[in-house]
Scaffold this motif. Sequence first.
Motif, PDB file in Angstrom:
ATOM      1  N   LYS A   1     -33.106   4.087  26.118  1.00 47.60           N
ATOM      2  CA  LYS A   1     -34.333   3.725  25.260  1.00 47.60           C
ATOM      3  C   LYS A   1     -34.008   3.661  23.788  1.00 47.60           C
ATOM      4  CE  LYS A   1     -38.539   6.305  25.119  1.00 47.60           C
ATOM      5  NZ  LYS A   1     -39.552   5.399  25.911  1.00 47.60           N
ATOM      6  N   ARG A   2     -34.654   2.740  23.230  1.00 48.89           N
ATOM      7  CA  ARG A   2     -34.748   2.094  21.904  1.00 48.89           C
ATOM      8  C   ARG A   2     -36.252   2.475  21.420  1.00 48.89           C
ATOM      9  NH1 ARG A   2     -29.767   3.595  21.810  1.00 48.89           N
ATOM     10  NH2 ARG A   2     -27.905   2.116  21.522  1.00 48.89           N
ATOM     11  N   LEU A   3     -36.174   3.326  20.373  1.00 47.72           N
ATOM     12  CA  LEU A   3     -37.481   3.545  19.640  1.00 47.72           C
ATOM     13  C   LEU A   3     -37.188   2.931  18.268  1.00 47.72           C
ATOM     14  CD1 LEU A   3     -39.068   6.747  20.269  1.00 47.72           C
ATOM     15  CD2 LEU A   3     -40.172   4.541  20.439  1.00 47.72           C
ATOM     16  N   CYS A   4     -37.668   1.573  17.772  1.00 51.50           N
ATOM     17  CA  CYS A   4     -37.101   1.208  16.588  1.00 51.50           C
ATOM     18  C   CYS A   4     -38.362   1.086  15.527  1.00 51.50           C
ATOM     19  CB  CYS A   4     -36.767  -0.544  17.016  1.00 51.50           C
ATOM     20  SG  CYS A   4     -35.862  -0.319  18.547  1.00 51.50           S
ATOM     21  N   GLY A   5     -37.725   1.585  14.348  1.00 50.90           N
ATOM     22  CA  GLY A   5     -38.646   1.566  13.153  1.00 50.90           C
ATOM     23  C   GLY A   5     -37.765   2.203  11.991  1.00 50.90           C
TER      24      GLY A   5
ATOM     25  N   PRO B   1     -39.300  -9.756  19.351  1.00 47.90           N
ATOM     26  CA  PRO B   1     -37.997 -10.310  19.167  1.00 47.90           C
ATOM     27  C   PRO B   1     -36.974  -9.317  19.168  1.00 47.90           C
ATOM     28  CG  PRO B   1     -39.426 -11.766  17.808  1.00 47.90           C
ATOM     29  CD  PRO B   1     -40.192 -10.375  18.266  1.00 47.90           C
ATOM     30  N   HIS B   2     -37.178  -8.008  18.396  1.00 49.79           N
ATOM     31  CA  HIS B   2     -36.374  -7.117  18.161  1.00 49.79           C
ATOM     32  C   HIS B   2     -36.064  -6.306  19.488  1.00 49.79           C
ATOM     33  CE1 HIS B   2     -34.506  -3.538  15.590  1.00 49.79           C
ATOM     34  NE2 HIS B   2     -34.583  -2.980  16.892  1.00 49.79           N
ATOM     35  N   GLU B   3     -37.282  -5.862  19.981  1.00 49.32           N
ATOM     36  CA  GLU B   3     -37.132  -5.268  21.435  1.00 49.32           C
ATOM     37  C   GLU B   3     -36.408  -6.103  22.505  1.00 49.32           C
ATOM     38  OE1 GLU B   3     -37.250  -2.003  21.374  1.00 49.32           O
ATOM     39  OE2 GLU B   3     -38.134  -2.127  19.254  1.00 49.32           O
ATOM     40  N   LEU B   4     -36.893  -7.292  22.480  1.00 46.23           N
ATOM     41  CA  LEU B   4     -36.393  -8.087  23.749  1.00 46.23           C
ATOM     42  C   LEU B   4     -34.838  -8.263  23.515  1.00 46.23           C
ATOM     43  CD1 LEU B   4     -37.179  -9.806  26.185  1.00 46.23           C
ATOM     44  CD2 LEU B   4     -37.887 -11.604  24.690  1.00 46.23           C
ATOM     45  N   THR B   5     -34.392  -8.254  22.213  1.00 43.61           N
ATOM     46  CA  THR B   5     -32.874  -8.572  21.904  1.00 43.61           C
ATOM     47  C   THR B   5     -32.056  -7.088  22.686  1.00 43.61           C
ATOM     48  OG1 THR B   5     -33.332  -9.330  19.944  1.00 43.61           O
ATOM     49  CG2 THR B   5     -31.006  -8.527  20.221  1.00 43.61           C
ATOM     50  N   HIS B   6     -32.787  -5.908  22.487  1.00 43.77           N
ATOM     51  CA  HIS B   6     -32.190  -4.858  23.182  1.00 43.77           C
ATOM     52  C   HIS B   6     -32.059  -5.053  24.625  1.00 43.77           C
ATOM     53  CE1 HIS B   6     -32.080  -2.255  19.762  1.00 43.77           C
ATOM     54  NE2 HIS B   6     -33.061  -2.015  19.648  1.00 43.77           N
ATOM     55  N   VAL B   7     -33.267  -5.448  25.479  1.00 42.21           N
ATOM     56  CA  VAL B   7     -33.069  -5.732  26.935  1.00 42.21           C
ATOM     57  C   VAL B   7     -32.178  -6.804  27.200  1.00 42.21           C
ATOM     58  CG1 VAL B   7     -34.613  -6.082  28.746  1.00 42.21           C
ATOM     59  CG2 VAL B   7     -35.409  -4.929  26.834  1.00 42.21           C
TER      60      VAL B   7
ATOM     61  N   ASP C   1     -26.381  -2.411  18.619  1.00 44.06           N
ATOM     62  CA  ASP C   1     -27.401  -2.607  19.414  1.00 44.06           C
ATOM     63  C   ASP C   1     -28.342  -2.846  18.440  1.00 44.06           C
ATOM     64  OD1 ASP C   1     -28.993  -3.133  21.700  1.00 44.06           O
ATOM     65  OD2 ASP C   1     -29.329  -0.966  22.014  1.00 44.06           O
ATOM     66  N   GLU C   2     -28.649  -2.188  17.402  1.00 44.12           N
ATOM     67  CA  GLU C   2     -29.549  -2.116  16.285  1.00 44.12           C
ATOM     68  C   GLU C   2     -29.392  -3.156  15.178  1.00 44.12           C
ATOM     69  OE1 GLU C   2     -32.375  -0.855  16.463  1.00 44.12           O
ATOM     70  OE2 GLU C   2     -32.078   0.707  17.912  1.00 44.12           O
ATOM     71  N   GLY C   3     -28.190  -3.186  14.861  1.00 43.23           N
ATOM     72  CA  GLY C   3     -27.652  -4.461  13.912  1.00 43.23           C
ATOM     73  C   GLY C   3     -28.065  -5.754  14.581  1.00 43.23           C
ATOM     74  N   ILE C   4     -27.813  -6.037  16.021  1.00 40.91           N
ATOM     75  CA  ILE C   4     -28.026  -7.412  16.546  1.00 40.91           C
ATOM     76  C   ILE C   4     -29.629  -7.401  16.548  1.00 40.91           C
ATOM     77  CG2 ILE C   4     -27.854  -8.502  18.425  1.00 40.91           C
ATOM     78  CD1 ILE C   4     -24.938  -7.810  18.747  1.00 40.91           C
ATOM     79  N   ALA C   5     -30.407  -6.304  17.142  1.00 37.71           N
ATOM     80  CA  ALA C   5     -31.798  -6.519  17.285  1.00 37.71           C
ATOM     81  C   ALA C   5     -32.539  -6.708  15.957  1.00 37.71           C
ATOM     82  CB  ALA C   5     -32.189  -5.098  17.958  1.00 37.71           C
ATOM     83  N   THR C   6     -31.831  -6.028  14.904  1.00 37.19           N
ATOM     84  CA  THR C   6     -32.564  -6.430  13.508  1.00 37.19           C
ATOM     85  C   THR C   6     -32.435  -7.704  13.093  1.00 37.19           C
ATOM     86  OG1 THR C   6     -32.121  -4.054  13.069  1.00 37.19           O
ATOM     87  CG2 THR C   6     -32.547  -5.258  11.140  1.00 37.19           C
TER      88      THR C   6
ATOM     89  N   PHE D   1     -28.568   3.622   7.761  1.00 34.98           N
ATOM     90  CA  PHE D   1     -28.041   3.303   9.027  1.00 34.98           C
ATOM     91  C   PHE D   1     -28.337   1.817   9.408  1.00 34.98           C
ATOM     92  CE2 PHE D   1     -28.153   2.582  13.662  1.00 34.98           C
ATOM     93  CZ  PHE D   1     -26.827   2.828  14.070  1.00 34.98           C
ATOM     94  N   TYR D   2     -29.633   1.449   9.368  1.00 34.03           N
ATOM     95  CA  TYR D   2     -30.299   0.176   9.988  1.00 34.03           C
ATOM     96  C   TYR D   2     -29.806  -1.014   8.760  1.00 34.03           C
ATOM     97  CZ  TYR D   2     -33.312   1.750  13.899  1.00 34.03           C
ATOM     98  OH  TYR D   2     -33.777   1.904  14.929  1.00 34.03           O
ATOM     99  N   GLY D   3     -29.874  -0.634   7.771  1.00 33.55           N
ATOM    100  CA  GLY D   3     -29.329  -1.523   6.715  1.00 33.55           C
ATOM    101  C   GLY D   3     -28.153  -1.874   6.763  1.00 33.55           C
TER     102      GLY D   3
HETATM  103 ZN   LIG Z   1     -34.080  -1.201  18.064  1.00 30.94          ZN
END
Ligand SMILES: [Zn+2]
Length: 277
Positions: free
Chosen positions: A3-7, A132-138, A154-159, A204-206
């Motif tokens: 599960k990814r909750l992204c923000g 696009p971000h969430e679809l990248t995770h999937v 996962d987050e770096g690529i989705a971002t 972390f995200y940056g």
């Molecule tokens: Zn994410």
Amino acid sequence: MLKRLCGFFAIVGLVTATPLADTAQAAAWDIESDNFQIRTFAGGPSAAQLRQQCESLRTGLQQVWLTAADQTEWSPRCQVVVHATKSSYQTAVGRGAAQTSGSSTVRVVAGEIVGRRIDLLCDARKVASALPHELTHVVLADRFDAARPPLWLDEGIATMADTTEKRTLHHRDCHDALRSGDALRVAQLLRLEQFTSAKQVPAFYGQSLLLVHFLAEQGEPAQLIDFAEAALERGYDRALRDIYQIEGIDDLERRWRKYAWSKGPRTPQSLVSVIAR
Ligand SMILES: [Zn+2]
């Protein structure tokens, strides 16, 4: 359950996983396609346009990140639910969603993906910009099967699939963390799977975004996935040498910091040209 909750301020990993089954399964879908089941709301984004966007994004993301063997049709299809209100979104996504506008869930049983779902909250313009971000995770989940991709990857690529506006904020956060001394050590970044303070999240995200950029520029972007798989199998030091000819995590730390400082707060072009906006 992946599960990814992204923000920007989501505490990823502290979230109680919610089952895929909820009201969306009981309700009829507005529109379906080969790989998606989509439900939006009256006055919200057009279901037909969302379907076209989802299919085209999925194809583009698969071509960038997956091998030909992994570019298969989705069964089960990915459920995409666009919510009109924050309360509807939080009810579906669960605790921890207050600061997010997108969530993706991939359910895995015995090494097989048995559920895919994306929940999106529209902004004031009625745009679900987190798609696009969430679809990248999937999409990435197909490459890792039952294993969870490392969070930074996962987050770096989705971002990378975020809007230029969002990526600009992530770059600013990385630069601020470097200047203030709050940046995570690369060894810590590579292994972090659960935030222990809200302060870690923007850094972390940056940093993850700039690390993904740095590594992707050392070769082909898809080698990032090879690298992550190699690291899961034999550790980061060996994987860095084998894939990028970098002499371990300490060497990566030196090279990455030099790269990040050289970029400054500017936002580099997204490497994912098929989805760059
Ligand atoms: Zn994410």
